[in-house]
Design an enzyme around this catalytic site. Sequence first.
Site, PDB file in Angstrom:
ATOM      1  N   THR A  71       0.783  -1.235   0.000  1.00 16.58           N
ATOM      2  CA  THR A  71       0.000   0.000   0.000  1.00 16.58           C
ATOM      3  C   THR A  71       0.821   1.295   0.000  1.00 16.58           C
ATOM      4  O   THR A  71       0.634   2.157  -0.871  1.00 16.58           O
ATOM      5  CB  THR A  71      -0.929   0.003   1.237  1.00 16.58           C
ATOM      6  OG1 THR A  71      -1.809  -1.122   1.107  1.00 16.58           O
ATOM      7  CG2 THR A  71      -1.758   1.276   1.329  1.00 16.58           C
TER       8      THR A  71
HETATM    9  P1  AMP Z   1      -1.485  -3.251   3.507  1.00 12.95           P
HETATM   10  O1  AMP Z   1      -2.652  -4.021   3.066  1.00 12.95           O
HETATM   11  O2  AMP Z   1      -0.757  -3.938   4.617  1.00 12.95           O
HETATM   12  O3  AMP Z   1      -0.532  -2.884   2.403  1.00 12.95           O
HETATM   13  O4  AMP Z   1      -2.015  -1.876   4.138  1.00 12.95           O
HETATM   14  C1  AMP Z   1      -3.350  -1.456   4.069  1.00 12.95           C
HETATM   15  C2  AMP Z   1      -3.705  -0.742   5.324  1.00 12.95           C
HETATM   16  O5  AMP Z   1      -3.000   0.484   5.436  1.00 12.95           O
HETATM   17  C3  AMP Z   1      -5.159  -0.311   5.342  1.00 12.95           C
HETATM   18  O6  AMP Z   1      -5.995  -1.320   5.837  1.00 12.95           O
HETATM   19  C4  AMP Z   1      -5.154   0.896   6.246  1.00 12.95           C
HETATM   20  O7  AMP Z   1      -5.575   0.525   7.545  1.00 12.95           O
HETATM   21  C5  AMP Z   1      -3.718   1.320   6.317  1.00 12.95           C
HETATM   22  N1  AMP Z   1      -3.564   2.716   5.865  1.00 12.95           N
HETATM   23  C6  AMP Z   1      -3.937   3.214   4.692  1.00 12.95           C
HETATM   24  N2  AMP Z   1      -3.662   4.526   4.594  1.00 12.95           N
HETATM   25  C7  AMP Z   1      -3.067   4.871   5.750  1.00 12.95           C
HETATM   26  C8  AMP Z   1      -2.550   6.085   6.265  1.00 12.95           C
HETATM   27  N3  AMP Z   1      -2.552   7.216   5.518  1.00 12.95           N
HETATM   28  N4  AMP Z   1      -1.994   6.039   7.487  1.00 12.95           N
HETATM   29  C9  AMP Z   1      -1.965   4.888   8.193  1.00 12.95           C
HETATM   30  N5  AMP Z   1      -2.452   3.723   7.773  1.00 12.95           N
HETATM   31  C10 AMP Z   1      -3.007   3.706   6.571  1.00 12.95           C
HETATM   32 ZN    ZN Z   2      -3.163  -1.415  -0.406  1.00 13.54          ZN
HETATM   33 ZN    ZN Z   3      -3.486  -5.157   1.985  1.00 15.35          ZN
END
Ligand code: AMP
Ligand code: ZN
Ligand code: ZN
Length: 401
Positions: A71
């Site tokens: 992400t």
């Molecule tokens: P991942 O699937 O591990 O790559 O990350 C996705 C997660 O990142 C999402 O479920 C959100 O909870 C978290 N996330 C997205 N944007 C932000 C942000 N700006 N600050 C903190 N956490 C975030």
């Molecule tokens: Zn993502």
């Molecule tokens: Zn994810």
Amino acid sequence: MKQTILLLVILAFSAACKPPKGNEKPAYVVVLSMDGFRWDYTSRTSTPAFDELAADGVKAEYMVPSFPTKTFPNHYTLATGLYPGEHGIVANSFYNDSLKKSYSLGNRAAVQDADFYGGEPIWVTAEKYGIKAATCFWPGSEAPIKGVRPSYWLKYDGSLTYQSRLDTVVYWLTLPYSQRPHLVMFYVDEPDHTAHSFGPDSKEVTEEISSLDNYLAAVQKKLFSLDIADSIDFILLSDHGMAKVNMDKSYDLSQLLPAAWVVHQSTSNPLALIDPAPGFADSIVATLNKVKGIRAWLKKDVPAKYHYNSHPAIPGVVALADSSYTLYWKKYTLAADHGYDPDTNSDMRTIFYAKGSDFKKDFINKPFSNRMIYPLITKLLGIPTEKSLEALKNEHVEVTK
Ligand code: AMP
Ligand code: ZN
Ligand code: ZN
């Protein structure tokens, strides 16, 4: 005298509410990111809002994310046009050796620390050019990068409803002209979250796709009924896809590698970033390469296609699980994940749709890299850069009129 002052106040107020005559440019660029919306999800169930968006505007067959397909690295690639290995957000969690600081998406101080963020995100480019920007939860937008933050930005609050996010966007776009942003970027965390728990093929994800289709319909209805509707360029995209994982084909790296070989590691399936103890880098690489389904490299040998072998946030050893395998340092269970090779794992592909005065209608573009979003937005905002136009041409991004 009083009357003159009153007249001046009225004139100043009406100037603030209206765009200058004959200056319709730049467009209002509104970008929505749906986390983990895989390129083929719309073929799973009825998605009238997605279909209508494509018919009224453009879509890409799919967009290619950058390595690693996580992400934060990808949202910051979308914002800067650079590979993660170039901009420095090399994973969701990592240790930057030259800064001697750790980064992780849950660490509020780190996500707001500009030192981690290389390159120039589009909101900084816009602000430097005198164009106001607004961000609602776009990863990276909470830090004063190059000393600049968007004119409007929010601290991440995952509990803010999607409707409130849309209301915020509409509020920004209806501010008096002199305060109104021309670039608005907002983020929702689905369908990523549901797919991690239930798997991409689950009925829960199908329901989530339907609910996002309803949300998309609401977003478009609101945006395109604003006074400025004719000047809005709306872009819908995602950061990566999602692949089903089999936790039976899982490796515990803490058992494969003696603790004395490793100074520090940041492991988030399928990627392990390992800082080796002096003299042990080769042993770690050799040990991991004997394991079926894992590939490991010294930093300098990471395949060129990943653009991942020079940044100080990348440690001495990089290991990656192949598509049907998972790795971890601390056991966890997931139904699905992403982070895999963007070239060979088609489940990592993402979506791109767009509609508005600058976009063609009913046009499907060939796949292109997500590094093209930065140059595309500069073009839409009328920020002239030869490099951007050249990049779009070379990647055959032909979505604008
Ligand atoms: P991942 O699937 O591990 O790559 O990350 C996705 C997660 O990142 C999402 O479920 C959100 O909870 C978290 N996330 C997205 N944007 C932000 C942000 N700006 N600050 C903190 N956490 C975030
Ligand atoms: Zn993502
Ligand atoms: Zn994810």
